[in-house]
Design an enzyme around this catalytic site. Structure first.
Site, PDB file in Angstrom:
ATOM      1  N   GLN A   1      10.335   5.509  39.744  1.00  8.48           N
ATOM      2  CA  GLN A   1       9.429   5.761  38.631  1.00  8.48           C
ATOM      3  C   GLN A   1      10.226   6.220  37.428  1.00  8.48           C
ATOM      4  OE1 GLN A   1       5.673   5.860  39.007  1.00  8.48           O
ATOM      5  NE2 GLN A   1       6.012   5.531  36.823  1.00  8.48           N
TER       6      GLN A   1
ATOM      7  N   LYS B   1       9.852  -4.552  37.896  1.00  7.94           N
ATOM      8  CA  LYS B   1       9.760  -3.418  36.981  1.00  7.94           C
ATOM      9  C   LYS B   1       8.519  -3.591  36.124  1.00  7.94           C
ATOM     10  CE  LYS B   1      12.493  -0.807  33.624  1.00  7.94           C
ATOM     11  NZ  LYS B   1      13.795  -0.726  32.917  1.00  7.94           N
TER      12      LYS B   1
ATOM     13  N   ASP C   1      22.973   4.135  28.242  1.00  3.56           N
ATOM     14  CA  ASP C   1      22.281   5.040  29.171  1.00  3.56           C
ATOM     15  C   ASP C   1      22.920   4.985  30.559  1.00  3.56           C
ATOM     16  OD1 ASP C   1      20.437   7.005  29.673  1.00  3.56           O
ATOM     17  OD2 ASP C   1      18.819   5.629  30.165  1.00  3.56           O
TER      18      ASP C   1
END
Length: 678
Positions: A334, A354, A451
């Site tokens: 999640q 996703k 990221d």
């Protein structure tokens, strides 16, 4: 300023919206009231994740039963409550919930919020709100419509009596719901409804309805309409039959219901097609812009052709079936922008789906990046994109399925961590480096991931690393030294020069990679959010605590490692780095092997980006081509001064001071607005 490719998409969506508004039952429901709580969470990232999980649980039930409660996570726990007004059909209940689900996140990082729409109610909180009937946030609204002066007394008396009867009956019904009407004159009828949330008991329902009735009857009449919006109920009266068409639709007027459903299906299909066309326009415009910057028509045409030839398009219905309607048992993970589910295609292929919610202003950019960037890069250490689907209020991305999920699920779990042997950890470090080196230097375009963290490094059945989640990635031309862009990523992994100046280069990824290397070697998690600890300590920031003089170099882990990774630099200067090695690796590798990885990590997190090695050089260091590694310089130390909320959604501001050897930063106090990485 809108991106040029975004305008056609918005125009198409506006056209779709106009089609929907052609049928009054299928417009986006009006928002009557939205209330954001005054308190803010200290763990914005964790709260966001649990919020999405809680809302997802409500979604699984509300369209079938019209009511749902949920809770998700632990410290912080996020509770949710959703209630459709009983006059809504199941289809329109789901549509109303979707609208409320899109709007409610605008209150984050508030720890509580509620929203009342024309047909439903949705609330989240950091405490259980199931039994709340009335509170300080209760509100009422009087309509602007006026009643003919001669009819006002009769209208007021009749409506007051009607609302009194409805509240009395609603509290005694199993579903706490009652509607009714009263004819005031041949040309004037008053319609009313009363609805309590099904989580209340009869006493709570009565208390809520009585307060609501007193407000709209005592303070709004003879206005032509009014509504009371309390913690546990909703009341409304109007001269318009606001519930009549819905009731007939739900109650069984066969032809009418069938016609409405046909319109819903048709409009939804049109909207899905238009969104797909809009995305195609956006892709093409973005590619055209890139082509103009790089003067390379042939390359971009080839990219477009490869997308078409790759059969990326999946049918939404097929993916719903593959995931068993996104069943909770199939959920793999999640994030703040959606969830990932395991699916099995008709041919038996296992995939990861996703599921992104179309609920943020960054959705188009993130979806564009996920599809276009990852589709044009192919490497053994990058997750492979199999396809995508865009339909309605959400989009789906289909990836190869990796059975061992993500690195963080193993590395930061005291039981699962034992599966990460020294050999596997070393291979993960090397594989991640090779994937980044490919993105920075070997792919057709230079790509910065932005990221890199343990949760974005997935593991296959042999624990081989694959970099995932390209939603924040950016590409730039060979002649560009950097990109100036808004901050995005995960605090604790973001390079200091990126935070200070907003200038993005490949060295930002190198810094993030260095943090991950130190996490893997020590087995300790870096603070991914400044608010995650009371002191605001993160990997490169804490001061030395406890003694460094231990007879056993692996002993007293509580004294030496409990103060987190900031000790890495002090231990490096004291030549005691080996004490920070994960105890699970004791005796599984030589000191020389471990110290080499420590030094690589420190080289990657140096304050000056020019001193950090390129990723291709990192690979060479790891594989032994670099025999004598250079000495690292001091990493940056960031000291938290507390955080405060920015004005937008889930954005967060933190006041920081930057100390240490950081030549690019001349200011000590800066304000950082950033999006948390998901």
């Amino acid at each position: 300023m809108l991106p040029s490719g975004l305008l056609p998409l918005l125009l198409l969506l506006g056209f779709a919206a106009s089609l929907i508004s052609g049928d009054s039952d299928n417009t986006s429901p009006a928002i009557f009231l939205s209330v954001c709580g005054k308190n803010q969470t200290r763990d914005a990232e964790g709260f966001d994740v649990n919020f999405v999980e809680s809302m997802e649980k409500i979604f699984q039930n509300i369209s079938t039963s019209g009511f749902a409660t949920s809770s998700s996570g632990d410290n912080p726990t996020v509770y949710g409550l959703g209630q459709c007004f009983s006059y809504l059909s199941p289809v329109n209940c789901q549509l109303c919930y979707s609208q409320s689900r899109v709007k409610l996140p605008l209150c984050l990082p508030s720890t509580s919020a509620r929203i009342y729409l024309d047909g439903c109610f949705l609330e989240y909180s950091d405490r259980n709100v199931d039994a709340d009937s009335v509170d300080a946030s209760d509100a009422y609204a009087c309509g602007n419509a006026t009643i003919d002066e001669q009819l006002r007394p009769a209208f007021s008396n009749s409506t007051a009596e009607l609302m009194g009867n409805l509240t009395a009956r609603a509290e005694s019904r199993a579903d706490y719901y009652q509607v009714g009407s009263v004819e005031v004159s041949p040309d004037l009828t008053a319609y009313g409804m009363a609805q309590c949330w099904r989580s209340l008991n009869a006493t709570g329902c009565k208390e809520c309805l009585e307060k609501g009735r007193a407000n709209i009857v005592g303070k709004c009449l003879p206005a032509g309409g009014a509504m009371a919006m309390n913690a546990g109920c909703f009341l409304r009266y109007s001269t318009e039959p606001f519930y009549a068409n819905e009731s007939s639709s739900a109650g069984g007027s066969g032809g009418d219901s069938s016609g409405k459903l046909t319109v819903i299906i048709a409009v939804t299909t049109v909207l899905g097609v238009l969104v797909a066309i809009g995305m195609a326009v956006l892709w093409w415009s973005r590619k055209s812009a890139y082509r103009r910057r790089n003067h390379d028509d042939g390359e971009n045409s080839e990219i477009i052709r490869s997308i078409v030839k790759s059969h990326l398009s999946f049918k939404y219905e097929d993916l719903v079936k593959a995931t068993d309607n996104f069943h909770q048992n199939n959920k793999l993970g999640q994030g703040g922008y959606g969830a990932v589910y395991k699916g099995i295609l008709p041919d038996g292929t296992e995939v990861a789906v996703k599921r992104l919610f179309f609920n943020t202003r960054n959705w188009v950019d993130q979806f564009f990046n996920e599809v276009t960037l990852i589709n044009q890069v192919q490497h053994k250490n990058l997750v492979k994109l199999l396809g995508c689907s865009v339909e309605g209020s959400e989009s789906l991305l289909v990836y190869e399925f990796l059975s061992n999920t993500s690195l963080d699920h193993y590395l930061f779990d005291s039981f699962k961590k034992t599966a990460l042997t020294w050999e596997r950890r070393f291979d993960i470090i090397v594989g991640t480096a090779e994937g980044l080196a490919y993105l920075h230097n070997a792919s057709d375009v230079r790509i910065i991931h932005r990221d890199i963290k343990a949760s974005n490094i997935l593991l296959d059945e042999k624990f081989r690393a694959k970099i995932s989640d390209f939603g924040l990635a950016r590409y730039f031309a060979d002649d560009q030294s950097h990109l100036s862009t808004g901050l995005a990523g995960t605090f604790g992994y973001m390079a200091p020069e990126y935070i200070v100046h907003g200038q993005l280069t490949e060295k930002a990824d190198v810094y993030s990679y260095g943090v991950v290397v130190l996490e893997i070697v020590t087995g300790r998690k870096n603070q991914t959010s400044i608010s995650a600890s009371a002191e605001g300590h993160s990997l490169m920031q804490q001061q030395m605590e406890g003694t460094m003089c231990q007879k056993n170099p692996y002993s007293s882990r509580s004294n030496e490692i409990s103060s987190s990774f900031a000790q890495v630099w002090q231990h490096y200067n004291s030549e005691t780095l080996i004490r920070l090695l994960d105890p699970d690796l004791q005796g599984k590798c030589t000191d020389e092997e471990a110290l080499k990885l420590f030094r690589v990590g420190l080289l990657c997190v140096q304050a000056s980006p020019t001193l950090r090695p390129a990723m291709w050089k990192v690979v060479a260091m790891l594989m032994g081509a670099e025999k004598d590694l250079p000495a690292p310089t001091q990493p940056p130390f960031l000291n938290n001064r507390g955080g405060q909320r920015s004005g937008n959604g889930s954005e967060m501001s933190n006041s920081l001071s930057v100390s240490s050897k950081f030549p690019e930063a001349s200011v000590n106090d800066i304000s950082v607005s950033m999006f948390n990485g998901r």
